[in-house]
Every structure is written in C-alpha cells, then in structure tokens.
Design an enzyme around this catalytic site. Structure first.
Site, PDB file in Angstrom:
ATOM      1  N   GLU A 130     -11.422   5.616 -11.086  1.00 51.51           N
ATOM      2  CA  GLU A 130     -12.672   5.989 -11.300  1.00 51.51           C
ATOM      3  C   GLU A 130     -12.797   6.597 -12.792  1.00 51.51           C
ATOM      4  OE1 GLU A 130     -15.477   9.772 -10.201  1.00 51.51           O
ATOM      5  OE2 GLU A 130     -14.301   9.003  -8.549  1.00 51.51           O
ATOM      6  N   THR A 166     -15.542  12.213  -9.087  1.00 49.85           N
ATOM      7  CA  THR A 166     -16.330  12.637  -7.941  1.00 49.85           C
ATOM      8  C   THR A 166     -15.695  13.189  -6.934  1.00 49.85           C
ATOM      9  OG1 THR A 166     -16.267  10.194  -7.040  1.00 49.85           O
ATOM     10  CG2 THR A 166     -18.287  10.911  -8.572  1.00 49.85           C
ATOM     11  N   CYS A 201     -18.964  14.501  -5.817  1.00 51.08           N
ATOM     12  CA  CYS A 201     -19.468  13.804  -4.553  1.00 51.08           C
ATOM     13  C   CYS A 201     -19.869  14.930  -3.495  1.00 51.08           C
ATOM     14  CB  CYS A 201     -19.081  12.751  -4.332  1.00 51.08           C
ATOM     15  SG  CYS A 201     -19.910  11.921  -2.660  1.00 51.08           S
ATOM     16  N   SER A 230      -6.357  11.143  -4.606  1.00 55.95           N
ATOM     17  CA  SER A 230      -6.682  12.332  -5.405  1.00 55.95           C
ATOM     18  C   SER A 230      -7.476  13.395  -4.391  1.00 55.95           C
ATOM     19  CB  SER A 230      -7.316  12.076  -6.556  1.00 55.95           C
ATOM     20  OG  SER A 230      -7.914  13.213  -7.139  1.00 55.95           O
ATOM     21  N   SER A 273     -10.349   8.821   2.287  1.00 59.23           N
ATOM     22  CA  SER A 273      -9.689   7.453   2.063  1.00 59.23           C
ATOM     23  C   SER A 273      -8.934   7.352   3.508  1.00 59.23           C
ATOM     24  CB  SER A 273      -8.994   7.290   1.032  1.00 59.23           C
ATOM     25  OG  SER A 273      -7.970   8.174   0.947  1.00 59.23           O
TER      26      SER A 273
END
Length: 293
Positions: A130, A166, A201, A230, A273
């Site tokens: 990202e 994010t 986010c 992360s 995730s």
C-alpha cells in the site's frame, strides 16, 4: 472449556472483495496471476494457489503479455498501469476503494506541495504494498516514517503534509503527529504549515476498541494472523496489552497446549486479513484439547 470466535474479526471489505474477484475468475478454470500476495495470510494464499492463483513479483510482471493480472486490495502505483498498457495486460483491479481515495488525496496534496516547496510524509511500513502505491502518487518523493528517528529526514522549516497507511495503529499515528508538532516548534516553524491527515481506515481502527473489549472476557486469547500482516501486528498489540495470556499464531498447528492450562474460556480473533475458516480450524483444535483435559 468455552471457545468463542470474535464475530467482528476477519476480512475487511477490501480484502473480501479482492478474494471474491479472484475466485470469480478462477471459477472459469483458468490460471490467474496476482501481483504480490493477494492477502498477508500464508494459509489463504496456499488455498487460492490450489485453485490456480499464481503470485508474481514486478520483474515477472514485466515479462508477461496478453494475459490477466489481478491487482490486490493494497493498490498499485501509476507505473503498474502504464506497464499493463504496454504489455497488453488485462488488469482485474481489486484495489480497495478506501486506498484508491487515499491515493487521490496524496496525489492532490503532492501537486499542491510542489507549488509551496512542501513535503509529503507517509506514516507507514517501508516496502509495504500500500505504501508503494501511495508514494507512487508522488513520483516516489514522499518521505516514509515509522519511528522518531525517521523524522530526521524531514525539513521542518518547510511545509509538511502527513498521511497514514490505512492499516496503521491510530495511537501510533497520533503519537507521530505529536512528535512532528514538537519538531516544528523546535525548528521555529509554524504549525499552520503542518497538515496532518488521519487516513486510517475506520473499519480497521474501530476494531481496536472492539478487540480490547473482547480480550478482557477470556482467560486465554489466540490471535490468528499471517506474520506479514501490518494490521495483524497492530491489532495483536492491542489484545496483548489487555490480556497478557494472548498468543499470536498463524494456524492451529502452532498452539502450545501449555497455554491453555487451567483456562475455562478461550477467545479466538484475528486481523483484517484472517479468513473465518482459519479461525474455525483453530477453534476446533482448542476444543479438541479441552476434550482431552
């Protein structure tokens, strides 16, 4: 032994969308390329590999022509799209809408900073997919910071615009913001020239207080996440601060039965995730240990 899976854990919208797009393409029985791990979870990557998803790096991408390539939720820098045009690649773009919006904000801020002799700073993990996409909006001229030592790269006498990856920790972002404000004051600069943007986010940041409440309710907490994630590292730190009997695992094979000694309740949670099926496998393993106790 009571075993509970956190109903708020698991895929965020962006990851779920990317995996659904991959599965829809793979349902046609064809091999599909994906630029980088579709998700920072080894178990899920292996599951999709069995269905035909092939992970490639940027060097391999440059060698491909006339085929389909999936862009994962993390987003990509402009040069990836340019290469796709040159090599006649059909991009299946699963970039998260939140990430795409942030890319546009970074690009706009960079264009403005060029006229004001300013600097774009991104609070994020160097090398993260990202972050690569975000710095690409600045021609790779953004300054990436992770800790206080990284702030030495910044000229605090000039305007600074700060954004965040994010999936970073909200607490970490505001700590970095405070450190930068202190540096500006020490350099005799004006805080008016510092524009800090909390671009984390909310689907991710809202999980922090929810996980803190979840972790306190159990004797033992098993946090399931890929070690590359992360977001997983950030969320586990929240859980571990609340419940010292918290353990970070990638899958059920890593469970140490000694962790569960004397436990009457076990909570299972994970990162944005982490697939639900993986947390369910962990729950089954814990229930098996409980039955033997």
């Amino acid at each position: 032994m009571k075993v509970t899976i956190d109903k708020n854990s698991g895929y965020c919208f962006g990851v779920e969308f990317a995996i659904q797009m991959a599965e829809d393409e793979l349902a046609h029985g064809q091999q599909l390329y994906c630029l980088g791990d579709i998700v920072h979870n080894r178990m899920e990557v292996e599951r999709l590999h069995q269905q035909g998803l092939r992970i490639i790096d940027r060097e391999q991408l440059a060698q491909l022509h006339d085929t389909k390539v999936l862009i994962r939720a993390h987003g990509e820098p402009p040069e990836t799209y340019q290469l796709a045009l040159q090599n006649n690649l059909e991009l299946i773009d699963a970039s998260c809408p939140v990430v795409l919006k942030l890319q546009n904000r970074v690009k706009h801020a960079f264009d403005l900073s060029q006229r004001q002799d300013g600097q774009i700073v991104i609070y994020g993990q160097p090398g993260h997919a990202e972050v690569a996409g975000l710095t690409g909006q600045t021609g790779n001229r953004a300054i990436i910071v992770m800790n206080e030592a990284d702030l030495d790269q910044i000229d605090f006498a000039r305007p600074v615009t700060l954004f965040s990856q994010t999936t970073k920790s909200t607490a970490g972002f505001y700590k970095m913001k405070a450190l930068m404000e202190a540096r500006i004051a020490a350099a005799g600069g004006e805080l008016d020239s510092f524009d800090a943007n909390d671009s984390i986010c909310r689907q991710v940041s809202n999980r922090e207080p929810a996980l803190a409440k979840f972790a306190v309710d159990f004797d033992v907490v098993l946090f399931v996440s890929g070690r590359k994630s992360s977001n997983g590292k950030a969320l586990f730190s929240v859980v571990n601060a609340i419940n010292p009997r918290s353990y970070f695992i990638e899958n059920e094979s890593e469970i140490d039965e000694a962790w569960l000694a004397g436990a009457q309740s076990v909570g299972i949670c994970g990162a944005t995730s982490t697939p639900l099926w993986l947390m369910q496998q962990v729950a089954q393993r814990v229930e098996g240990v409980g039955e033997m106790a």
